[in-house]
Design a protein around this motif. Structure first.
Motif, PDB file in Angstrom:
ATOM      1  N   ILE A 170       0.855  -1.188   0.000  1.00  0.00           N
ATOM      2  CA  ILE A 170       0.000   0.000   0.000  1.00  0.00           C
ATOM      3  C   ILE A 170       0.892   1.239   0.000  1.00  0.00           C
ATOM      4  CG2 ILE A 170      -1.763   1.295   1.268  1.00  0.00           C
ATOM      5  CD1 ILE A 170      -2.556  -1.356   2.629  1.00  0.00           C
ATOM      6  N   THR A 171       0.566   2.208  -0.833  1.00  0.00           N
ATOM      7  CA  THR A 171       1.256   3.496  -0.783  1.00  0.00           C
ATOM      8  C   THR A 171       0.279   4.551  -0.271  1.00  0.00           C
ATOM      9  OG1 THR A 171       0.700   4.122  -3.063  1.00  0.00           O
ATOM     10  CG2 THR A 171       2.724   2.866  -2.723  1.00  0.00           C
ATOM     11  N   VAL A 172       0.772   5.388   0.614  1.00  0.00           N
ATOM     12  CA  VAL A 172      -0.044   6.443   1.210  1.00  0.00           C
ATOM     13  C   VAL A 172       0.643   7.780   0.988  1.00  0.00           C
ATOM     14  CG1 VAL A 172      -1.056   7.345   3.332  1.00  0.00           C
ATOM     15  CG2 VAL A 172      -0.913   4.870   2.981  1.00  0.00           C
ATOM     16  N   ALA A 202      -6.312   7.885   9.897  1.00  0.00           N
ATOM     17  CA  ALA A 202      -6.767   7.322   8.620  1.00  0.00           C
ATOM     18  C   ALA A 202      -5.724   6.378   8.033  1.00  0.00           C
ATOM     19  CB  ALA A 202      -7.081   8.447   7.640  1.00  0.00           C
ATOM     20  N   ILE A 203      -4.450   6.717   8.191  1.00  0.00           N
ATOM     21  CA  ILE A 203      -3.383   5.844   7.690  1.00  0.00           C
ATOM     22  C   ILE A 203      -3.370   4.530   8.466  1.00  0.00           C
ATOM     23  CG2 ILE A 203      -0.879   5.586   7.479  1.00  0.00           C
ATOM     24  CD1 ILE A 203      -0.766   8.616   6.963  1.00  0.00           C
ATOM     25  N   SER A 204      -3.505   4.616   9.777  1.00  0.00           N
ATOM     26  CA  SER A 204      -3.539   3.397  10.602  1.00  0.00           C
ATOM     27  C   SER A 204      -4.737   2.527  10.242  1.00  0.00           C
ATOM     28  CB  SER A 204      -3.595   3.777  12.085  1.00  0.00           C
ATOM     29  OG  SER A 204      -2.428   4.471  12.477  1.00  0.00           O
ATOM     30  N   GLU A 205      -5.878   3.163   9.990  1.00  0.00           N
ATOM     31  CA  GLU A 205      -7.080   2.415   9.622  1.00  0.00           C
ATOM     32  C   GLU A 205      -6.913   1.727   8.264  1.00  0.00           C
ATOM     33  OE1 GLU A 205     -10.183   5.267   9.783  1.00  0.00           O
ATOM     34  OE2 GLU A 205     -10.042   5.544  11.965  1.00  0.00           O
ATOM     35  N   ALA A 206      -6.290   2.423   7.319  1.00  0.00           N
ATOM     36  CA  ALA A 206      -6.070   1.830   5.998  1.00  0.00           C
ATOM     37  C   ALA A 206      -5.167   0.607   6.105  1.00  0.00           C
ATOM     38  CB  ALA A 206      -5.456   2.864   5.059  1.00  0.00           C
ATOM     39  N   GLU A 207      -4.124   0.715   6.918  1.00  0.00           N
ATOM     40  CA  GLU A 207      -3.210  -0.418   7.089  1.00  0.00           C
ATOM     41  C   GLU A 207      -3.917  -1.591   7.753  1.00  0.00           C
ATOM     42  OE1 GLU A 207       1.234  -1.427   8.888  1.00  0.00           O
ATOM     43  OE2 GLU A 207       0.383   0.593   9.085  1.00  0.00           O
ATOM     44  N   ALA A 208      -4.687  -1.301   8.806  1.00  0.00           N
ATOM     45  CA  ALA A 208      -5.371  -2.371   9.530  1.00  0.00           C
ATOM     46  C   ALA A 208      -6.424  -3.057   8.664  1.00  0.00           C
ATOM     47  CB  ALA A 208      -6.016  -1.801  10.793  1.00  0.00           C
ATOM     48  N   GLU A 209      -7.120  -2.275   7.839  1.00  0.00           N
ATOM     49  CA  GLU A 209      -8.226  -2.825   7.067  1.00  0.00           C
ATOM     50  C   GLU A 209      -7.790  -3.499   5.775  1.00  0.00           C
ATOM     51  OE1 GLU A 209     -12.496  -1.392   5.093  1.00  0.00           O
ATOM     52  OE2 GLU A 209     -11.354  -0.034   6.391  1.00  0.00           O
ATOM     53  N   PHE A 210      -6.711  -3.008   5.151  1.00  0.00           N
ATOM     54  CA  PHE A 210      -6.407  -3.468   3.793  1.00  0.00           C
ATOM     55  C   PHE A 210      -5.082  -4.218   3.641  1.00  0.00           C
ATOM     56  CE2 PHE A 210      -9.454  -0.032   3.068  1.00  0.00           C
ATOM     57  CZ  PHE A 210     -10.329  -0.644   2.179  1.00  0.00           C
ATOM     58  N   LYS A 211      -4.242  -4.262   4.658  1.00  0.00           N
ATOM     59  CA  LYS A 211      -2.935  -4.898   4.481  1.00  0.00           C
ATOM     60  C   LYS A 211      -3.072  -6.375   4.120  1.00  0.00           C
ATOM     61  CE  LYS A 211       1.606  -5.566   6.584  1.00  0.00           C
ATOM     62  NZ  LYS A 211       2.481  -5.287   7.755  1.00  0.00           N
ATOM     63  N   ASP A 212      -3.931  -7.097   4.818  1.00  0.00           N
ATOM     64  CA  ASP A 212      -4.082  -8.529   4.546  1.00  0.00           C
ATOM     65  C   ASP A 212      -4.659  -8.775   3.154  1.00  0.00           C
ATOM     66  OD1 ASP A 212      -3.036  -9.119   6.998  1.00  0.00           O
ATOM     67  OD2 ASP A 212      -4.973  -9.493   7.971  1.00  0.00           O
ATOM     68  N   ASN A 224       2.435  -8.629 -11.619  1.00  0.00           N
ATOM     69  CA  ASN A 224       1.452  -7.694 -12.172  1.00  0.00           C
ATOM     70  C   ASN A 224       0.779  -6.846 -11.098  1.00  0.00           C
ATOM     71  OD1 ASN A 224       1.805  -8.569 -14.862  1.00  0.00           O
ATOM     72  ND2 ASN A 224       0.465 -10.330 -14.489  1.00  0.00           N
ATOM     73  N   TYR A 225       1.155  -7.076  -9.848  1.00  0.00           N
ATOM     74  CA  TYR A 225       0.502  -6.362  -8.753  1.00  0.00           C
ATOM     75  C   TYR A 225       0.912  -4.892  -8.720  1.00  0.00           C
ATOM     76  CZ  TYR A 225      -0.802  -4.928  -4.033  1.00  0.00           C
ATOM     77  OH  TYR A 225      -1.339  -4.258  -2.963  1.00  0.00           O
ATOM     78  N   HIS A 226      -0.072  -4.015  -8.555  1.00  0.00           N
ATOM     79  CA  HIS A 226       0.171  -2.600  -8.307  1.00  0.00           C
ATOM     80  C   HIS A 226      -0.283  -2.302  -6.886  1.00  0.00           C
ATOM     81  CE1 HIS A 226       0.963  -2.207 -12.503  1.00  0.00           C
ATOM     82  NE2 HIS A 226      -0.290  -2.400 -12.874  1.00  0.00           N
ATOM     83  N   PRO A 227       0.532  -1.614  -6.103  1.00  0.00           N
ATOM     84  CA  PRO A 227       0.134  -1.335  -4.718  1.00  0.00           C
ATOM     85  C   PRO A 227      -1.204  -0.592  -4.646  1.00  0.00           C
ATOM     86  CG  PRO A 227       2.443  -0.799  -5.056  1.00  0.00           C
ATOM     87  CD  PRO A 227       1.873  -1.094  -6.411  1.00  0.00           C
ATOM     88  N   MET A 228      -1.956  -0.895  -3.610  1.00  0.00           N
ATOM     89  CA  MET A 228      -3.142  -0.096  -3.333  1.00  0.00           C
ATOM     90  C   MET A 228      -2.701   1.330  -3.017  1.00  0.00           C
ATOM     91  SD  MET A 228      -5.515  -2.624  -1.014  1.00  0.00           S
ATOM     92  CE  MET A 228      -6.101  -4.196  -1.652  1.00  0.00           C
ATOM     93  N   THR A 254      -8.358   0.337  -4.174  1.00  0.00           N
ATOM     94  CA  THR A 254      -8.102  -0.874  -3.392  1.00  0.00           C
ATOM     95  C   THR A 254      -8.471  -2.148  -4.146  1.00  0.00           C
ATOM     96  OG1 THR A 254     -10.298  -0.706  -2.378  1.00  0.00           O
ATOM     97  CG2 THR A 254      -8.464   0.351  -1.216  1.00  0.00           C
ATOM     98  N   TYR A 255      -8.345  -2.122  -5.472  1.00  0.00           N
ATOM     99  CA  TYR A 255      -8.677  -3.280  -6.304  1.00  0.00           C
ATOM    100  C   TYR A 255     -10.167  -3.608  -6.255  1.00  0.00           C
ATOM    101  CZ  TYR A 255      -3.975  -4.612  -7.764  1.00  0.00           C
ATOM    102  OH  TYR A 255      -2.741  -4.638  -8.357  1.00  0.00           O
ATOM    103  N   GLY A 256     -10.982  -2.612  -5.951  1.00  0.00           N
ATOM    104  CA  GLY A 256     -12.425  -2.810  -6.021  1.00  0.00           C
ATOM    105  C   GLY A 256     -12.906  -2.602  -7.445  1.00  0.00           C
ATOM    106  N   ALA A 257     -14.214  -2.449  -7.597  1.00  0.00           N
ATOM    107  CA  ALA A 257     -14.771  -2.252  -8.939  1.00  0.00           C
ATOM    108  C   ALA A 257     -14.281  -0.950  -9.556  1.00  0.00           C
ATOM    109  CB  ALA A 257     -16.296  -2.266  -8.867  1.00  0.00           C
ATOM    110  N   HIS A 258     -13.976   0.030  -8.713  1.00  0.00           N
ATOM    111  CA  HIS A 258     -13.508   1.330  -9.191  1.00  0.00           C
ATOM    112  C   HIS A 258     -12.878   2.075  -8.015  1.00  0.00           C
ATOM    113  CE1 HIS A 258     -17.123   2.552  -7.102  1.00  0.00           C
ATOM    114  NE2 HIS A 258     -17.843   1.803  -7.908  1.00  0.00           N
ATOM    115  N   PRO A 259     -12.018   3.052  -8.294  1.00  0.00           N
ATOM    116  CA  PRO A 259     -11.495   3.887  -7.208  1.00  0.00           C
ATOM    117  C   PRO A 259     -12.625   4.708  -6.592  1.00  0.00           C
ATOM    118  CG  PRO A 259     -10.195   4.136  -9.220  1.00  0.00           C
ATOM    119  CD  PRO A 259     -11.450   3.411  -9.595  1.00  0.00           C
TER     120      PRO A 259
END
Length: 367
Positions: A170-172, A202-212, A224-228, A254-259
């Motif tokens: 993840i890049t922030v 917000a940064i801590s929440e993003a890491e906790a929610e999306f790192k896994d 082919n992976y691009h960081p969130m 976050t690799y959802g349907a759209h940003p």
């Protein structure tokens, strides 16, 4: 022997030009860059190529209150910066700049010099509504960005969140406002501290929610992976008469349907040291404020996206509390984020109410 050496060196130089193209001519003399009269310092000196000044990208973008990210996409190195609703994208080695979706040609492409990515200064600055003057006599670039009653600068937090092997998941790139506080006003101090705390949280929440989940996508996508990507930026829409209105924009891919981009605004009366509510701006009680908002968006939906009226009617009542507002120089702006009252495809519904509308009673200070 000496003559042959000279011939050999000339031949090598010509060969280099044929293979690599014309060698760019950088200015030997130092170039000075000033922002609103203050000289900027860079870890790599500005250079001139084809009569265009290039400077390190992160320093100039952050000085102009942008959140900035640097990514590699399908072999391309891409710089993306945004300030509020303004977006700029450049690709290293490509003579193009995209500003708010419009692509224009550049006289000189962004490039890497001494390990730093340099970008064309004038194109960047003018793309962000600054004026740029050049003094050939002193080799000075003078950038002027719009200022209001209160000086509002930006602070930045950047972080790469990695796995145990050092892979970037993840890049922030966050920026948040800092209101000038020469008089050590306790209210302004508290506002500035809250913006900082909100960004860190917000940064801590993003890491906790999306790192896994990012690690799972990396395992699936491999090379082919691009960081969130998470960015936060802000824009000041009103800065006069002791009123300061700031809108924050959070972008997430976050690799959802759209940003997704979500907005939130705060408006301060700095003469009275308080944040204004919509009821205070309108001069109405809470119930009348809700009725006012519903009336405005009922009309908006019927006039612009009538086919979504049923969807809106199912969501409008429960979404009343989610309405956001900001102030501009000539209007009160009411808005919702995507999904609040309409589907994502409908964007961010927005209603502008000119101050000439006599139903508005702005809480303007007399001082």
């Amino acid at each position: 022997m000496k003559r042959n050496t000279v011939k050999r060196n000339v031949s090598l130089a010509l060969g280099a030009v044929l293979v690599f193209g014309a060698v760019p001519a950088y200015a030997a003399d130092a170039v000075t860059v000033k922002l609103n009269g203050s000289q900027m310092e860079f870890d790599v000196n500005p250079v001139i190529e084809n009569s265009r000044t290039l400077v390190p990208f992160r320093k100039i973008f952050e000085a102009l209150d942008c959140a900035v990210s640097y990514t590699k996409e399908n072999g391309a190195q891409v710089v993306t910066a945004n300030r509020g609703n303004q977006w700029i994208t450049l690709e290293i080695g490509k003579n193009e700049i995209t500003v708010d979706g419009e692509t224009k040609k550049l006289d000189v492409a962004p490039k890497i010099v001494n390990g730093r990515t340099l970008v064309p200064l004038r194109a960047i600055s003018e793309g962000l509504d600054c004026t740029v003057d050049w003094s050939a006599d002193t080799k000075t670039v003078d950038i002027q960005k719009k200022q209001g009653q209160y000086a509002v600068t930006s602070a930045h937090i950047s972080k790469n969140i990695t796995d145990d092997k050092g892979n970037i998941l993840i890049t922030v790139a966050f920026e948040y406002p800092v209101i000038e506080n020469k008089d050590n006003n306790a209210f302004i101090t508290a506002v500035n501290e809250q913006y900082k705390k909100d960004a860190e949280a917000a940064i801590s929440e993003a890491e906790a929610e999306f790192k896994d989940s990012a690690a799972a996508v990396l395992a699936s996508e491999g090379k082919n992976y691009h960081p969130m990507v998470f960015t936060r930026s802000f824009e000041v829409s009103l800065n006069q008469d002791n009123l300061l209105s700031i809108t924050q924009l959070d972008y997430a891919n976050t690799y959802g349907a759209h940003p997704n981009t979500l907005k939130s605004s705060k408006t301060f009366n700095l003469a009275e040291n308080k944040a204004l509510t919509l009821s205070e701006v309108l001069g109405k009680n809470a119930a009348d404020t809700d009725s006012y908002v519903k009336e405005k968006f009922d009309a908006y939906v019927k006039e612009t996206v009538g086919e979504l009226l049923e969807y809106y009617q199912q969501n409008s009542e429960k979404a009343l509390s989610a309405v956001n507002f900001c102030l501009t120089e000539d209007a009160l702006v009411l808005y919702y984020n995507p999904y609040d009252i309409l589907p994502y495809a409908a964007g961010s519904p927005e209603v502008k109410v000119p101050y000439a509308d006599t139903t508005i009673k702005l809480a303007l200070s007399e001082s």
